[in-house]
Design a protein around this motif. Structure first.
Motif, PDB file in Angstrom:
ATOM      1  N   LYS D   2     -15.204   4.312   6.376  1.00 50.04           N
ATOM      2  CA  LYS D   2     -13.909   3.646   6.184  1.00 50.04           C
ATOM      3  C   LYS D   2     -14.065   2.571   5.108  1.00 50.04           C
ATOM      4  O   LYS D   2     -14.864   1.653   5.253  1.00 50.04           O
ATOM      5  CB  LYS D   2     -13.420   3.023   7.494  1.00 50.04           C
ATOM      6  CG  LYS D   2     -11.909   2.793   7.467  1.00 50.04           C
ATOM      7  CD  LYS D   2     -11.324   2.634   8.856  1.00 50.04           C
ATOM      8  CE  LYS D   2     -11.526   1.195   9.325  1.00 50.04           C
ATOM      9  NZ  LYS D   2     -10.988   0.982  10.686  1.00 50.04           N
ATOM     10  N   THR D  15       0.915   1.048  -6.295  1.00 47.70           N
ATOM     11  CA  THR D  15       0.600   1.539  -4.936  1.00 47.70           C
ATOM     12  C   THR D  15       1.443   0.828  -3.880  1.00 47.70           C
ATOM     13  O   THR D  15       1.415   1.206  -2.711  1.00 47.70           O
ATOM     14  CB  THR D  15      -0.885   1.287  -4.590  1.00 47.70           C
ATOM     15  OG1 THR D  15      -1.121  -0.124  -4.641  1.00 47.70           O
ATOM     16  CG2 THR D  15      -1.808   1.997  -5.580  1.00 47.70           C
ATOM     17  N   GLU D  20      -5.794  -1.898   1.376  1.00 45.26           N
ATOM     18  CA  GLU D  20      -5.570  -0.914   2.454  1.00 45.26           C
ATOM     19  C   GLU D  20      -6.891  -0.347   2.938  1.00 45.26           C
ATOM     20  O   GLU D  20      -7.897  -0.387   2.234  1.00 45.26           O
ATOM     21  CB  GLU D  20      -4.633   0.211   1.979  1.00 45.26           C
ATOM     22  CG  GLU D  20      -5.196   1.080   0.881  1.00 45.26           C
ATOM     23  CD  GLU D  20      -4.235   2.202   0.427  1.00 45.26           C
ATOM     24  OE1 GLU D  20      -3.255   2.488   1.136  1.00 45.26           O
ATOM     25  OE2 GLU D  20      -4.483   2.771  -0.649  1.00 45.26           O
ATOM     26  N   PHE D  22      -9.030   2.955   3.965  1.00 45.33           N
ATOM     27  CA  PHE D  22      -8.987   4.315   3.435  1.00 45.33           C
ATOM     28  C   PHE D  22     -10.204   5.075   3.959  1.00 45.33           C
ATOM     29  O   PHE D  22     -11.349   4.689   3.721  1.00 45.33           O
ATOM     30  CB  PHE D  22      -8.991   4.246   1.900  1.00 45.33           C
ATOM     31  CG  PHE D  22      -8.828   5.569   1.216  1.00 45.33           C
ATOM     32  CD1 PHE D  22      -7.613   6.245   1.257  1.00 45.33           C
ATOM     33  CD2 PHE D  22      -9.892   6.153   0.530  1.00 45.33           C
ATOM     34  CE1 PHE D  22      -7.456   7.467   0.621  1.00 45.33           C
ATOM     35  CE2 PHE D  22      -9.725   7.377  -0.111  1.00 45.33           C
ATOM     36  CZ  PHE D  22      -8.520   8.037  -0.066  1.00 45.33           C
ATOM     37  N   LYS D  23      -9.938   6.176   4.703  1.00 46.59           N
ATOM     38  CA  LYS D  23     -11.041   6.994   5.248  1.00 46.59           C
ATOM     39  C   LYS D  23     -11.491   7.982   4.204  1.00 46.59           C
ATOM     40  O   LYS D  23     -10.670   8.629   3.550  1.00 46.59           O
ATOM     41  CB  LYS D  23     -10.590   7.721   6.514  1.00 46.59           C
ATOM     42  CG  LYS D  23     -10.775   6.874   7.736  1.00 46.59           C
ATOM     43  CD  LYS D  23     -10.629   7.678   9.011  1.00 46.59           C
ATOM     44  CE  LYS D  23     -10.755   6.751  10.207  1.00 46.59           C
ATOM     45  NZ  LYS D  23     -10.046   7.277  11.381  1.00 46.59           N
ATOM     46  N   PHE D  24     -12.797   8.133   4.079  1.00 48.72           N
ATOM     47  CA  PHE D  24     -13.334   8.866   2.937  1.00 48.72           C
ATOM     48  C   PHE D  24     -14.721   9.401   3.308  1.00 48.72           C
ATOM     49  O   PHE D  24     -15.513   8.718   3.945  1.00 48.72           O
ATOM     50  CB  PHE D  24     -13.402   7.890   1.751  1.00 48.72           C
ATOM     51  CG  PHE D  24     -14.191   8.379   0.583  1.00 48.72           C
ATOM     52  CD1 PHE D  24     -13.722   9.448  -0.176  1.00 48.72           C
ATOM     53  CD2 PHE D  24     -15.392   7.783   0.243  1.00 48.72           C
ATOM     54  CE1 PHE D  24     -14.459   9.904  -1.255  1.00 48.72           C
ATOM     55  CE2 PHE D  24     -16.121   8.239  -0.836  1.00 48.72           C
ATOM     56  CZ  PHE D  24     -15.654   9.304  -1.588  1.00 48.72           C
ATOM     57  N   ALA D  35      -9.973  11.416  -4.237  1.00 44.58           N
ATOM     58  CA  ALA D  35      -9.316  11.249  -2.938  1.00 44.58           C
ATOM     59  C   ALA D  35      -8.150  10.255  -3.008  1.00 44.58           C
ATOM     60  O   ALA D  35      -7.061  10.506  -2.465  1.00 44.58           O
ATOM     61  CB  ALA D  35     -10.341  10.789  -1.894  1.00 44.58           C
ATOM     62  N   ILE D  36      -8.354   9.149  -3.736  1.00 44.46           N
ATOM     63  CA  ILE D  36      -7.302   8.121  -3.769  1.00 44.46           C
ATOM     64  C   ILE D  36      -6.124   8.605  -4.627  1.00 44.46           C
ATOM     65  O   ILE D  36      -4.972   8.224  -4.381  1.00 44.46           O
ATOM     66  CB  ILE D  36      -7.869   6.743  -4.231  1.00 44.46           C
ATOM     67  CG1 ILE D  36      -6.989   5.588  -3.723  1.00 44.46           C
ATOM     68  CG2 ILE D  36      -8.011   6.660  -5.744  1.00 44.46           C
ATOM     69  CD1 ILE D  36      -7.214   5.215  -2.293  1.00 44.46           C
ATOM     70  N   TYR D  37      -6.401   9.464  -5.615  1.00 45.35           N
ATOM     71  CA  TYR D  37      -5.322  10.037  -6.436  1.00 45.35           C
ATOM     72  C   TYR D  37      -4.403  10.913  -5.573  1.00 45.35           C
ATOM     73  O   TYR D  37      -3.203  11.017  -5.854  1.00 45.35           O
ATOM     74  CB  TYR D  37      -5.885  10.888  -7.583  1.00 45.35           C
ATOM     75  CG  TYR D  37      -6.514  10.098  -8.714  1.00 45.35           C
ATOM     76  CD1 TYR D  37      -6.120   8.796  -9.004  1.00 45.35           C
ATOM     77  CD2 TYR D  37      -7.502  10.679  -9.516  1.00 45.35           C
ATOM     78  CE1 TYR D  37      -6.702   8.083 -10.051  1.00 45.35           C
ATOM     79  CE2 TYR D  37      -8.089   9.966 -10.561  1.00 45.35           C
ATOM     80  CZ  TYR D  37      -7.682   8.678 -10.819  1.00 45.35           C
ATOM     81  OH  TYR D  37      -8.258   7.978 -11.851  1.00 45.35           O
ATOM     82  N   LEU D  38      -4.966  11.542  -4.559  1.00 42.91           N
ATOM     83  CA  LEU D  38      -4.128  12.363  -3.663  1.00 42.91           C
ATOM     84  C   LEU D  38      -3.150  11.465  -2.897  1.00 42.91           C
ATOM     85  O   LEU D  38      -1.988  11.813  -2.703  1.00 42.91           O
ATOM     86  CB  LEU D  38      -5.000  13.150  -2.677  1.00 42.91           C
ATOM     87  CG  LEU D  38      -5.854  14.254  -3.303  1.00 42.91           C
ATOM     88  CD1 LEU D  38      -6.744  14.906  -2.234  1.00 42.91           C
ATOM     89  CD2 LEU D  38      -4.966  15.311  -3.979  1.00 42.91           C
ATOM     90  N   LYS D  39      -3.641  10.291  -2.507  1.00 44.46           N
ATOM     91  CA  LYS D  39      -2.776   9.364  -1.765  1.00 44.46           C
ATOM     92  C   LYS D  39      -1.786   8.665  -2.703  1.00 44.46           C
ATOM     93  O   LYS D  39      -0.625   8.456  -2.337  1.00 44.46           O
ATOM     94  CB  LYS D  39      -3.633   8.317  -1.038  1.00 44.46           C
ATOM     95  CG  LYS D  39      -2.796   7.352  -0.215  1.00 44.46           C
ATOM     96  CD  LYS D  39      -3.603   6.598   0.803  1.00 44.46           C
ATOM     97  CE  LYS D  39      -2.669   5.787   1.707  1.00 44.46           C
ATOM     98  NZ  LYS D  39      -3.449   4.905   2.604  1.00 44.46           N
ATOM     99  N   HIS D  40      -2.243   8.261  -3.888  1.00 44.04           N
ATOM    100  CA  HIS D  40      -1.396   7.529  -4.852  1.00 44.04           C
ATOM    101  C   HIS D  40      -1.424   8.257  -6.200  1.00 44.04           C
ATOM    102  O   HIS D  40      -2.144   7.835  -7.131  1.00 44.04           O
ATOM    103  CB  HIS D  40      -1.910   6.101  -5.049  1.00 44.04           C
ATOM    104  CG  HIS D  40      -1.943   5.278  -3.809  1.00 44.04           C
ATOM    105  ND1 HIS D  40      -0.807   4.872  -3.141  1.00 44.04           N
ATOM    106  CD2 HIS D  40      -2.988   4.788  -3.091  1.00 44.04           C
ATOM    107  CE1 HIS D  40      -1.143   4.150  -2.086  1.00 44.04           C
ATOM    108  NE2 HIS D  40      -2.461   4.086  -2.024  1.00 44.04           N
TER     109      HIS D  40
END
Lengths: 147, 77, 147, 77
Positions: D2, D15, D20, D22-24, D35-40
């Motif tokens: 996390k 954003t 925030e 973020f689980k990764f 991964a963060i591009y998928l969220k934002h």
């Protein structure tokens, strides 16, 4: 041909920090300025042959000095993209720790002020007929020479 | 010709005067210097420059003004 | 390894000319100093697409920024022969014409301060995580990028 | 793992958050960015750098800290 009369750059005695602050504050209305550079010359308590400098007494060939300061101003405005330039030099007695030279340049962008301040200070040291009598604590003296 | 000669800093100390009238018959700065050394021999040992009309002049410059200024090394700033 | 805790370089709001004067005055007791150089960054009323900047709102990643300021201080003291160095940067709102960056270096001799001030300012611009929101007179904004 | 992700300046605007959780599950900064591009997705269009332990890191740096900070272009001074 430049016909404008040279300004008088000289001030009697040391240049105070309040005077410098006042100069800075006056530039707040010039909102195209992004960068200022200020050079201050301060009198050092140099120790020469076991004697400590307590003050410098400045004299100048004022007529030629003001003409040279004027030439340096013109040259700096031609060489660099400056918004403002101010130069003040002390005459008479300036104690150690006090300011004897105040050079202030301002420009839209920072690159100009770095080059300009060094140019101006070196020109002053080399070409302006100002003389400094270094007064020691025992009241003897010697004549300062710029290096 | 009659020149006004001005001395600053160390030079005024050496000549014991800051300004004097000086009668002189040559035309070049070098000739003036030879003449002024006769009056103030100690000047010869000192490092200085001559100025005329607010400009430093070399030894082979012609004297065009009634005032010559002798300047010791600068110490501004 | 350097273990000294970084100083906080940030000040809330604009840096006043009185603050700068006070910094200068504090150096009068340091009588080995012969030359000071001061760089001031001032907020410009830039015009972008017909809109005029009225202020910049500064934020920073303060933890990293203070660490970077500390690294810059150490590097400058190693590279140049300096007696003193002070850096202050604004956070929050700074109006056009006001000072947002104050860098102050002092040395026995002048050659050092010219090189040092340019080095420090360029390092700050390139490596310190400070962000500037340029607020236009109509309350819209854009994000400033150093060039 | 996390991560805590921090956003500054323009990135916080994009954003709509400054920090925030973020689980990764990856190990490299490059994997974190994917991964963060998928969220934002809007982050992908922006110019920024990632930092870890107060240092800018490149894409092939290993993640060693629980906090990643995303920094838009600097505007100090």
């Amino acid at each position: 041909m430049e016909t404008k009369k040279p300004k008088n750059v000289f001030k009697e005695g040391a240049i105070s920090s309040e005077f410098i602050a006042n100069s800075i504050a006056k530039h707040q209305s010039k909102t195209s300025i992004g960068a200022h550079n200020i050079f201050l010359g301060q009198v050092r308590a140099d120790i020469i042959d076991d004697k400590t400098v307590s003050a410098i007494e400045y004299t100048a060939y004022e007529d030629m000095a003001n003409a040279k300061f004027h030439d340096i101003r013109e040259a700096a405005f031609n060489k660099f993209n400056l918004t403002c330039m101010h130069i003040y030099h002390s005459l008479g007695n300036v104690n150690v720790g006090e300011i004897c030279l105040f050079v202030f340049v301002s420009s839209t962008r920072r690159k100009e002020v770095f080059k300009a301040i060094e140019f101006i200070v070196e020109e002053i040291k080399a070409n302006v007929p100002v003389f400094g009598k270094e007064i020691f604590e025992d009241s003897t003296h010697q004549w300062k020479v710029n290096s | 010709m009659k020149l006004t000669v001005k001395y600053f800093g160390l030079l005024a100390e050496v000549t014991q005067c800051s300004e004097e009238q000086f009668k002189f018959s040559g035309t070049l700065i070098s000739e003036f210097l030879e003449a002024i050394y006769l009056k103030h021999p100690k000047l010869k040992e000192k490092d200085f420059q001559a100025a005329q009309s607010n400009e430093i002049v070399s030894k082979n410059t012609k004297i065009t003004q009634a005032e010559i200024v002798l300047l010791p090394p600068f110490a501004g700033g």
